[in-house]
Scaffold this motif. Structure first.
Motif, PDB file in Angstrom:
ATOM      1  N   LEU A 187       0.683  -1.090   0.145  1.00  0.00           N
ATOM      2  CA  LEU A 187      -0.186  -0.116   0.006  1.00  0.00           C
ATOM      3  C   LEU A 187       0.861   1.320   0.124  1.00  0.00           C
ATOM      4  CD1 LEU A 187      -2.822   1.361   0.360  1.00  0.00           C
ATOM      5  CD2 LEU A 187      -2.448   1.286   2.914  1.00  0.00           C
ATOM      6  N   ALA A 188       0.695   2.268  -1.162  1.00  0.00           N
ATOM      7  CA  ALA A 188       1.311   3.501  -1.010  1.00  0.00           C
ATOM      8  C   ALA A 188       0.232   4.541  -0.607  1.00  0.00           C
ATOM      9  CB  ALA A 188       1.999   3.579  -2.388  1.00  0.00           C
ATOM     10  N   LEU A 189       0.390   5.060   0.490  1.00  0.00           N
ATOM     11  CA  LEU A 189      -0.425   6.225   0.705  1.00  0.00           C
ATOM     12  C   LEU A 189      -0.076   7.537  -0.231  1.00  0.00           C
ATOM     13  CD1 LEU A 189      -1.207   5.640   4.422  1.00  0.00           C
ATOM     14  CD2 LEU A 189      -3.102   5.332   2.536  1.00  0.00           C
ATOM     15  N   LEU A 190      -0.571   8.280  -0.818  1.00  0.00           N
ATOM     16  CA  LEU A 190      -0.061   9.520  -1.552  1.00  0.00           C
ATOM     17  C   LEU A 190      -1.054  10.636  -0.886  1.00  0.00           C
ATOM     18  CD1 LEU A 190       0.645   8.761  -5.087  1.00  0.00           C
ATOM     19  CD2 LEU A 190       1.951   8.659  -3.420  1.00  0.00           C
ATOM     20  N   ILE A 191      -0.293  11.431  -0.196  1.00  0.00           N
ATOM     21  CA  ILE A 191      -0.955  12.577   0.110  1.00  0.00           C
ATOM     22  C   ILE A 191      -0.861  13.605  -0.760  1.00  0.00           C
ATOM     23  CG2 ILE A 191      -1.196  14.450   1.966  1.00  0.00           C
ATOM     24  CD1 ILE A 191       0.214  12.455   4.037  1.00  0.00           C
ATOM     25  N   SER A 192      -1.928  13.992  -1.669  1.00  0.00           N
ATOM     26  CA  SER A 192      -2.004  14.745  -2.761  1.00  0.00           C
ATOM     27  C   SER A 192      -2.169  16.390  -2.327  1.00  0.00           C
ATOM     28  CB  SER A 192      -2.927  14.367  -3.611  1.00  0.00           C
ATOM     29  OG  SER A 192      -4.632  14.708  -3.139  1.00  0.00           O
ATOM     30  N   ALA A 193      -1.962  17.272  -3.393  1.00  0.00           N
ATOM     31  CA  ALA A 193      -1.830  18.638  -2.876  1.00  0.00           C
ATOM     32  C   ALA A 193      -0.883  18.912  -1.905  1.00  0.00           C
ATOM     33  CB  ALA A 193      -3.245  19.427  -2.497  1.00  0.00           C
ATOM     34  N   TRP A 194       0.400  18.452  -1.910  1.00  0.00           N
ATOM     35  CA  TRP A 194       1.515  18.335  -1.217  1.00  0.00           C
ATOM     36  C   TRP A 194       2.132  19.768  -0.985  1.00  0.00           C
ATOM     37  CZ3 TRP A 194       2.494  16.366   3.187  1.00  0.00           C
ATOM     38  CH2 TRP A 194       3.614  16.340   3.497  1.00  0.00           C
ATOM     39  N   ASP A 195       1.857  20.644  -2.346  1.00  0.00           N
ATOM     40  CA  ASP A 195       2.237  21.839  -2.098  1.00  0.00           C
ATOM     41  C   ASP A 195       1.705  22.709  -1.233  1.00  0.00           C
ATOM     42  OD1 ASP A 195       0.439  21.406  -4.247  1.00  0.00           O
ATOM     43  OD2 ASP A 195       0.294  23.426  -4.531  1.00  0.00           O
ATOM     44  N   LYS A 196       0.333  22.333  -0.968  1.00  0.00           N
ATOM     45  CA  LYS A 196      -0.470  23.122   0.131  1.00  0.00           C
ATOM     46  C   LYS A 196      -0.191  22.768   1.573  1.00  0.00           C
ATOM     47  CE  LYS A 196      -4.006  24.707  -3.347  1.00  0.00           C
ATOM     48  NZ  LYS A 196      -5.362  24.811  -3.425  1.00  0.00           N
ATOM     49  N   VAL A 197       0.345  21.401   1.779  1.00  0.00           N
ATOM     50  CA  VAL A 197       0.696  20.987   2.958  1.00  0.00           C
ATOM     51  C   VAL A 197       1.988  20.987   3.493  1.00  0.00           C
ATOM     52  CG1 VAL A 197       0.578  18.634   4.374  1.00  0.00           C
ATOM     53  CG2 VAL A 197      -1.038  19.321   2.526  1.00  0.00           C
ATOM     54  N   GLU A 198       3.002  21.120   2.597  1.00  0.00           N
ATOM     55  CA  GLU A 198       4.563  21.158   2.863  1.00  0.00           C
ATOM     56  C   GLU A 198       4.838  22.293   3.796  1.00  0.00           C
ATOM     57  OE1 GLU A 198       6.989  21.034  -0.146  1.00  0.00           O
ATOM     58  OE2 GLU A 198       5.730  22.803  -1.357  1.00  0.00           O
ATOM     59  N   GLY A 199       4.129  23.529   3.594  1.00  0.00           N
ATOM     60  CA  GLY A 199       4.293  24.689   4.574  1.00  0.00           C
ATOM     61  C   GLY A 199       4.178  24.253   5.938  1.00  0.00           C
ATOM     62  N   GLU A 200       3.635  23.215   6.439  1.00  0.00           N
ATOM     63  CA  GLU A 200       3.360  23.083   7.968  1.00  0.00           C
ATOM     64  C   GLU A 200       4.642  22.617   8.279  1.00  0.00           C
ATOM     65  OE1 GLU A 200      -0.088  21.067   8.742  1.00  0.00           O
ATOM     66  OE2 GLU A 200      -1.166  21.921   7.138  1.00  0.00           O
ATOM     67  N   GLN A 201       5.721  22.329   7.553  1.00  0.00           N
ATOM     68  CA  GLN A 201       7.028  21.843   7.789  1.00  0.00           C
ATOM     69  C   GLN A 201       6.816  20.516   8.592  1.00  0.00           C
ATOM     70  OE1 GLN A 201       9.458  23.539   6.968  1.00  0.00           O
ATOM     71  NE2 GLN A 201       8.012  25.144   6.007  1.00  0.00           N
ATOM     72  N   GLN A 202       6.281  19.700   8.102  1.00  0.00           N
ATOM     73  CA  GLN A 202       6.068  18.224   8.458  1.00  0.00           C
ATOM     74  C   GLN A 202       6.186  17.222   7.544  1.00  0.00           C
ATOM     75  OE1 GLN A 202       2.210  18.425  10.660  1.00  0.00           O
ATOM     76  NE2 GLN A 202       3.114  17.750  12.506  1.00  0.00           N
ATOM     77  N   THR A 203       6.740  16.252   7.791  1.00  0.00           N
ATOM     78  CA  THR A 203       6.891  15.308   6.662  1.00  0.00           C
ATOM     79  C   THR A 203       5.569  14.391   6.561  1.00  0.00           C
ATOM     80  OG1 THR A 203       7.434  13.425   8.187  1.00  0.00           O
ATOM     81  CG2 THR A 203       9.463  14.596   7.599  1.00  0.00           C
ATOM     82  N   PRO A 204       5.489  13.861   5.533  1.00  0.00           N
ATOM     83  CA  PRO A 204       4.314  12.967   5.210  1.00  0.00           C
ATOM     84  C   PRO A 204       3.813  12.118   6.331  1.00  0.00           C
ATOM     85  CG  PRO A 204       5.602  13.114   3.087  1.00  0.00           C
ATOM     86  CD  PRO A 204       6.341  13.659   4.074  1.00  0.00           C
ATOM     87  N   VAL A 205       4.818  11.316   7.031  1.00  0.00           N
ATOM     88  CA  VAL A 205       4.674  10.370   7.963  1.00  0.00           C
ATOM     89  C   VAL A 205       4.078  11.164   9.415  1.00  0.00           C
ATOM     90  CG1 VAL A 205       5.766   8.734   9.677  1.00  0.00           C
ATOM     91  CG2 VAL A 205       6.324   8.604   7.152  1.00  0.00           C
ATOM     92  N   GLU A 206       4.774  12.474   9.487  1.00  0.00           N
ATOM     93  CA  GLU A 206       4.196  13.365  10.448  1.00  0.00           C
ATOM     94  C   GLU A 206       2.825  13.842  10.363  1.00  0.00           C
ATOM     95  OE1 GLU A 206       8.633  14.978  12.202  1.00  0.00           O
ATOM     96  OE2 GLU A 206       7.454  15.764  10.431  1.00  0.00           O
ATOM     97  N   ILE A 207       2.464  14.368   9.062  1.00  0.00           N
ATOM     98  CA  ILE A 207       1.093  14.525   8.880  1.00  0.00           C
ATOM     99  C   ILE A 207       0.279  13.542   9.297  1.00  0.00           C
ATOM    100  CG2 ILE A 207      -0.299  15.267   7.006  1.00  0.00           C
ATOM    101  CD1 ILE A 207       1.129  17.630   7.857  1.00  0.00           C
ATOM    102  N   LEU A 208       0.559  12.267   8.667  1.00  0.00           N
ATOM    103  CA  LEU A 208      -0.357  11.189   8.874  1.00  0.00           C
ATOM    104  C   LEU A 208      -0.420  10.874  10.274  1.00  0.00           C
ATOM    105  CD1 LEU A 208      -1.597   8.562   7.443  1.00  0.00           C
ATOM    106  CD2 LEU A 208       0.473   7.133   7.903  1.00  0.00           C
ATOM    107  N   GLU A 209       0.736  10.888  11.108  1.00  0.00           N
ATOM    108  CA  GLU A 209       0.342  10.788  12.751  1.00  0.00           C
ATOM    109  C   GLU A 209      -0.281  11.694  13.405  1.00  0.00           C
ATOM    110  OE1 GLU A 209       3.455   9.470  16.515  1.00  0.00           O
ATOM    111  OE2 GLU A 209       4.186  10.214  14.350  1.00  0.00           O
ATOM    112  N   SER A 210      -0.219  13.238  12.941  1.00  0.00           N
ATOM    113  CA  SER A 210      -0.791  14.052  13.694  1.00  0.00           C
ATOM    114  C   SER A 210      -2.420  14.321  12.940  1.00  0.00           C
ATOM    115  CB  SER A 210       0.010  15.367  13.528  1.00  0.00           C
ATOM    116  OG  SER A 210      -0.058  15.986  12.141  1.00  0.00           O
TER     117      SER A 210
END
Length: 240
Positions: A187-210
């Motif tokens: 399973l590959a989880l792709l968090i799309s629209a990442w350009d609007k998420v990356e400003g939160e200074q979290q990695t994809p794993v951290e976004i998933l956890e928080s």
């Protein structure tokens, strides 16, 4: 290792599946583009439809919502530098079909082959993910705003009001049960629209956890045999 890898792209409504399809078609068909996977052939699909999607993508336009009627399945065969085949099944179906699996417990049998692929890519729109809120926090905020429970009409619960992470966890469990259960899967989880998420200074794993803690806990628990990873992806980018 198998001579051929089969994977399917799935996701809830507005998760970015059609945009990803447009970007992928452009990249593997564009002369001179450098990609890890190159185009081999189109197993199922319509060139005119795919070219129209890619044209909109190149113009920076948001893809039109996939129509429920006349949905078009796309399966393309790609290959890596070693010649290993990668068959990508891209059901260009509206995300409502996946939502219906959660809301009505219904499965379109035509989707069974797609949903039993040994590898899945599940898209999650990162721009619409919100951190979970505690009831006590919402009550405290309502009190500060001078709102009381008697001033608000109760909302009748319906399945479509469930949090995104609840829907995703349940869908992943469905994919590991009954006729859809085929054993260990990737399973590959792709968090799309990442350009609007990356400003939160979290990695994809951290976004998933928080922001998706239930999904994070489900995958880490090993309740179902998923071999999983998570990435952030911006297939469109830019402001609109």
């Amino acid at each position: 290792m198998s001579d051929e890898i089969h994977l399917s792209i799935v996701g809830l409504p507005s998760s970015g599946k059609t945009t990803l399809l447009a970007a992928l078609w452009h990249m593997v068909r564009e002369s001179g583009a450098t990609t890890a996977l190159s185009y081999d052939r189109l197993s199922n699909g319509n060139y005119e439809h795919l070219n129209a999607l890619a044209k909109r993508w190149r113009m920076g336009k948001i893809q039109q919502r996939t129509q429920v009627s006349g949905a078009r399945d796309v399966t393309m065969r790609l290959k890596n530098a070693a010649g290993q085949k990668v068959e990508v099944s891209f059901p260009d179906l509206p995300g409502e079909e996946f939502a219906r699996m959660w809301e009505r417990r219904e499965l379109d049998r035509s989707m069974q082959e797609t949903l039993t692929a040994p590898a899945l890519v599940f898209l999650i729109n990162g721009d619409t993910v919100r951190a979970p809120a505690w009831v006590v926090e919402r009550m405290a905020l309502a009190n500060k705003l001078g709102m009381t429970s008697t001033e608000q009409e109760p909302t009748e619960w319906s399945a479509d009001l469930a949090p995104t992470q609840v829907k995703i966890v349940d869908l992943l469990q469905i994919l590991m049960a009954g006729d859809l259960h085929i054993g260990n899967r990737r399973l590959a989880l792709l968090i799309s629209a990442w350009d609007k998420v990356e400003g939160e200074q979290q990695t994809p794993v951290e976004i998933l956890e928080s922001k998706l803690p239930l999904l994070h806990q489900y995958l880490h628990s090993g309740r179902d045999p998923w071999t999983w990873r998570v990435w952030g992806l911006s297939a469109q980018g830019g402001g609109v």
